[in-house]
Design an enzyme around this catalytic site. Sequence first.
Site, PDB file in Angstrom:
ATOM      1  N   SER A 189       0.804  -1.140   0.203  1.00  0.00           N
ATOM      2  CA  SER A 189       0.464  -0.110   0.140  1.00  0.00           C
ATOM      3  C   SER A 189       0.954   1.599  -0.198  1.00  0.00           C
ATOM      4  O   SER A 189       1.949   1.338  -1.005  1.00  0.00           O
ATOM      5  CB  SER A 189      -0.662  -0.188   1.190  1.00  0.00           C
ATOM      6  OG  SER A 189      -2.053   1.009   0.975  1.00  0.00           O
ATOM      7  N   ASP A 259     -17.966 -14.802 -12.348  1.00  0.00           N
ATOM      8  CA  ASP A 259     -16.985 -15.425 -11.553  1.00  0.00           C
ATOM      9  C   ASP A 259     -16.358 -17.117 -12.870  1.00  0.00           C
ATOM     10  O   ASP A 259     -15.621 -17.520 -12.286  1.00  0.00           O
ATOM     11  CB  ASP A 259     -18.090 -16.331 -10.898  1.00  0.00           C
ATOM     12  CG  ASP A 259     -17.641 -17.283  -9.933  1.00  0.00           C
ATOM     13  OD1 ASP A 259     -16.091 -17.291  -9.799  1.00  0.00           O
ATOM     14  OD2 ASP A 259     -17.912 -17.042  -8.965  1.00  0.00           O
ATOM     15  N   ILE A 268     -14.367 -16.141  -7.559  1.00  0.00           N
ATOM     16  CA  ILE A 268     -12.561 -15.663  -7.166  1.00  0.00           C
ATOM     17  C   ILE A 268     -13.215 -15.400  -8.595  1.00  0.00           C
ATOM     18  O   ILE A 268     -12.592 -16.521  -9.423  1.00  0.00           O
ATOM     19  CB  ILE A 268     -11.758 -17.095  -7.110  1.00  0.00           C
ATOM     20  CG1 ILE A 268     -11.594 -16.915  -5.406  1.00  0.00           C
ATOM     21  CG2 ILE A 268     -10.513 -15.728  -7.489  1.00  0.00           C
ATOM     22  CD1 ILE A 268     -10.204 -18.498  -5.438  1.00  0.00           C
ATOM     23  N   ASP A 398      -8.122  -5.899  -4.328  1.00  0.00           N
ATOM     24  CA  ASP A 398      -8.465  -4.730  -3.838  1.00  0.00           C
ATOM     25  C   ASP A 398      -9.550  -3.201  -3.888  1.00  0.00           C
ATOM     26  O   ASP A 398      -9.163  -2.976  -4.484  1.00  0.00           O
ATOM     27  CB  ASP A 398      -6.864  -4.378  -4.532  1.00  0.00           C
ATOM     28  CG  ASP A 398      -6.718  -3.186  -3.576  1.00  0.00           C
ATOM     29  OD1 ASP A 398      -7.147  -2.403  -2.447  1.00  0.00           O
ATOM     30  OD2 ASP A 398      -5.201  -2.997  -3.223  1.00  0.00           O
ATOM     31  N   HIS A 438      -7.028  -6.000  -0.341  1.00  0.00           N
ATOM     32  CA  HIS A 438      -6.346  -5.502   0.076  1.00  0.00           C
ATOM     33  C   HIS A 438      -5.315  -5.350   0.764  1.00  0.00           C
ATOM     34  O   HIS A 438      -4.855  -5.759   2.194  1.00  0.00           O
ATOM     35  CB  HIS A 438      -6.124  -3.595   0.695  1.00  0.00           C
ATOM     36  CG  HIS A 438      -4.891  -2.363   0.470  1.00  0.00           C
ATOM     37  ND1 HIS A 438      -4.997  -1.876  -0.501  1.00  0.00           N
ATOM     38  CD2 HIS A 438      -4.581  -1.598   1.495  1.00  0.00           C
ATOM     39  CE1 HIS A 438      -4.132  -1.197  -0.171  1.00  0.00           C
ATOM     40  NE2 HIS A 438      -4.323  -0.708   1.098  1.00  0.00           N
TER      41      HIS A 438
END
Length: 532
Positions: A189, A259, A268, A398, A438
């Site tokens: 980050s 998906d 995912i 994220d 994240h």
Amino acid sequence: MLSSYLLHLSLLSLTLPPPGFNFDSACSTTVSKLSIENVTVFATQSVPAGTNITFPDSDPSCQPAGSSQFVPEDTCRITMFVSTSNRSGIHMETWLPRAWTGRFLSTGNGGLAGCIQYADMAYGSALGFATVGANNGHNGTSGAPFLNNPDIVADFAFRSIHTNVVVGKEVTQTFFGTPHTKSYYLGCSTGGRQGLKSVQDFPEDFDGVVAGAAAADWNHLMAWSGNFFLITGPQNAPTFIPINDWIGFIHQDILNQCDTIDGVQDGIIEDPDLCNYDPSDLICGSGSNCITATQAETISEVFSPFFINGELAFPRYQPGAESITSVLLIGGSMFTFTADWFRFVVFNDPSFDVNTLNASSWALAQDLDPFNISTFKADISDFKNRNGKLITYHGQADPLIAPVNSERYYNLVSDAMQLSSSELDEFYRFFRISGMGHCAGGVGAWEIGQTLDGSADDVSSGSATLDPDRNVLMAVVRWVEEGVAPDTLLGTKFVNDAPTQGVHFSRRHCRFPLRTTFDGGDNTLPDSWSCQ
Ligand SMILES: *[C@@H]1O[C@H](CO)[C@@H](O)[C@H](O)[C@H]1NC(C)=O
Ligand SMILES: *[C@@H]1O[C@H](CO)[C@@H](O)[C@H](O)[C@H]1NC(C)=O
Ligand SMILES: *[C@@H]1O[C@H](CO)[C@@H](O)[C@H](O)[C@H]1NC(C)=O
Ligand SMILES: *[C@@H]1O[C@H](CO)[C@@H](O)[C@H](O)[C@H]1NC(C)=O
Ligand SMILES: *[C@@H]1O[C@H](CO)[C@@H](O)[C@H](O)[C@H]1NC(C)=O
Ligand SMILES: *[C@@H]1O[C@H](CO)[C@@H](O)[C@H](O)[C@H]1NC(C)=O
């Protein structure tokens, strides 16, 4: 315990300090030997393996009262202050492990924070690195210290990490009586941005850098983050959508559309670049689990690239990334980091009404670019020519920093240096980690050794593996020291994210521009996927 685990790995073949070196005596005498310009040493503390240390002097927004950090291995902790100007300075710590491998590691920070990340310090030192961390030039998570003090902004933009590294290397040498062998960086980050800043402007600081989910192109990132409030409006606006709708039926509708693009229905979205979500099916005008046409427009805008004055400024929010953390961006108020950045840096006016930020403010911030905080310099030849190795990674789900930004930086470097992917592969590799949020967490195989995760379990159970195939930090070590570059990063998803409960599944994440591709078979097995 980790210590017995360490000895099995050739990578950790020890470069021990010189004969006669006595760790305990070094820990008690180093302070008196340190004489470094601008440095005041506060304390030295010998921390035995298994101690939970507490931080009574830390800002409570960094270390809430009662919090502690488990230290897995014997460490000598030295705390210091280093002045960086007559009105600024950094608090920094050097953690020197008894089981030193000869390596040096700098950790980074997060958000706008002036907080030493003690979990990373504990992790690095447990892995045998002489590890440093600093407070980024100010204490606490707020941007208020930037007000009227550009030197504190300079520390945040570049000077804290660099100063920390220069001083930390000297402390390490004084302590062990011999210099470190190789120097590394691990951060995510804002920590990812700090890693890229080192690569761009301080190429001599590190031999190997791991920069996750980098907050690069900082000014545009602050603008992009703030612009969501202009899209959603406040909570009572017709454009606004409650977070529970985002993470409930909208998320489900996105999965329904995207998906299985990767051939597997597992929650995912392997490559969200391929997901062109269309919310129009959800329009009903009234009733539950549906939205208005105006709200559908909000969704489309959230998932669109961000332009300032007609120029692409930041990539789109990725569909599928919406999670409870997204409330920080799309929850109906100005993103706090953006608010602080504009109030205390760009306008340097604590009474500035951040609800009036608009497109011209975004352009102004980019023009200002204080101390080149943008961190988007494309020519990293100096780092390459020093034989430095850079690994970047970005969670594809994220919810705070669009993962395409890391693709964009990769492509920028490729264009500027006129290098193809296979040429970049020599010193710079980027891994897209599907289903990772994240920096950590998410439905994917997100554990890649990026952090100790704050839990003692990770190290004592041995799940904080040192296998360079599964540990991004050890992967860069192997690349630097043995010339073996990682082709993939093998991520692990633990049952309930608890290493003690065993492995749920693993997946090999491919390096960009290759795509992790399902070949058929059992999708929980890494061998059922390949890089195409
Ligand atoms: C350290 O803290 C953890 C979690 O807070 C606790 O489970 C553990 O017992 C503590 N260990 C020691 C040695 O105090
Ligand atoms: C900042 O935090 C450090 C501990 O990390 C503490 O020693 C120092 O006094 C703090 N400074 C201020 C101004 O609060
Ligand atoms: C010490 O700090 C001053 C600014 O306060 C700076 O000019 C000088 O270069 C610093 N010295 C070192 C060795 O970093
Ligand atoms: C701090 O240093 C700056 C130059 O970098 C100088 O202009 C200023 O007067 C100094 N302030 C103090 C309080 O010494
Ligand atoms: C944007 O905000 C500034 C004040 O910060 C104001 O002067 C300007 O008129 C606004 N621009 C637009 C296009 O609304
Ligand atoms: C920012 O970077 C440019 C180009 O590399 C350089 O000329 C300039 O001096 C830098 N500015 C600051 C404040 O560091």
